[in-house]
Design an enzyme around this catalytic site. Sequence first.
Site, PDB file in Angstrom:
ATOM      1  N   ASP A  71      -3.431   7.908 104.466  1.00 27.93           N
ATOM      2  CA  ASP A  71      -3.053   8.952 103.532  1.00 27.93           C
ATOM      3  C   ASP A  71      -1.785   8.497 102.837  1.00 27.93           C
ATOM      4  O   ASP A  71      -1.183   7.490 103.207  1.00 27.93           O
ATOM      5  CB  ASP A  71      -2.815  10.255 104.309  1.00 27.93           C
ATOM      6  CG  ASP A  71      -2.781  11.487 103.429  1.00 27.93           C
ATOM      7  OD1 ASP A  71      -2.838  11.351 102.192  1.00 27.93           O
ATOM      8  OD2 ASP A  71      -2.687  12.592 103.973  1.00 27.93           O
TER       9      ASP A  71
ATOM     10  N   MET B 184       3.958  14.811  97.304  1.00 30.67           N
ATOM     11  CA  MET B 184       4.701  15.476  96.235  1.00 30.67           C
ATOM     12  C   MET B 184       5.732  16.406  96.855  1.00 30.67           C
ATOM     13  O   MET B 184       5.449  17.080  97.844  1.00 30.67           O
ATOM     14  CB  MET B 184       3.741  16.275  95.349  1.00 30.67           C
ATOM     15  CG  MET B 184       2.891  15.390  94.475  1.00 30.67           C
ATOM     16  SD  MET B 184       1.664  16.208  93.408  1.00 30.67           S
ATOM     17  CE  MET B 184       2.084  17.891  93.385  1.00 30.67           C
TER      18      MET B 184
ATOM     19  N   CYS C 146      -7.422   9.414 100.354  1.00 29.35           N
ATOM     20  CA  CYS C 146      -7.616  10.640  99.579  1.00 29.35           C
ATOM     21  C   CYS C 146      -7.123  10.529  98.133  1.00 29.35           C
ATOM     22  O   CYS C 146      -7.435  11.395  97.320  1.00 29.35           O
ATOM     23  CB  CYS C 146      -6.953  11.817 100.276  1.00 29.35           C
ATOM     24  SG  CYS C 146      -5.161  11.653 100.403  1.00 29.35           S
ATOM     25  N   LEU C 147      -6.377   9.501  97.816  1.00 25.33           N
ATOM     26  CA  LEU C 147      -5.828   9.257  96.481  1.00 25.33           C
ATOM     27  C   LEU C 147      -4.784  10.319  96.097  1.00 25.33           C
ATOM     28  O   LEU C 147      -4.869  11.436  96.564  1.00 25.33           O
ATOM     29  CB  LEU C 147      -6.925   9.188  95.421  1.00 25.33           C
ATOM     30  CG  LEU C 147      -7.991   8.127  95.638  1.00 25.33           C
ATOM     31  CD1 LEU C 147      -9.039   8.207  94.522  1.00 25.33           C
ATOM     32  CD2 LEU C 147      -7.399   6.734  95.691  1.00 25.33           C
TER      33      LEU C 147
END
Length: 145
Positions: free
Chosen positions: A60, A65, A102-103
Amino acid sequence: MLAALPKCGLSMSVCTPEKYPIPAPMRQRADADAQATGAQVSYHSDPLQAVSNADIIVTDTWVSMGMEGEKAQRLRDFAGYQVSSEMARQGGASEDWVFMHCLPRKPDEVTDEVFYSDRSVVFQEAENRKWTILAVFNALFAKAH
């Protein structure tokens, strides 16, 4: 994944730096689900142990963010966790292992060699996620009307 895979009877190894342990309630739930289904869940801080016999290797993002202020420290803490072909080979991953993420992906998390290889299913994963999300929205919209 830790919340869902053991419920489905799928075994998994979870690997995090010691500084980032899995919260006890989440770990207890996953362990209980695994026991109920016969799955095995193991926890590691050594990536080579975690990829042993792995059919799928997933990572991950290391800096989410809102955590940009922690980036430098997290990159230091996760040093040695970058997914690479060498890691998979040294750790003894299965011969036909595949890679998921998951990008969005950062190069610190996985080498270009793995990310852009035939082993990588990240774009199929993203496509499947898109259709799953749309199906959920459709079901919620239909229920509301």
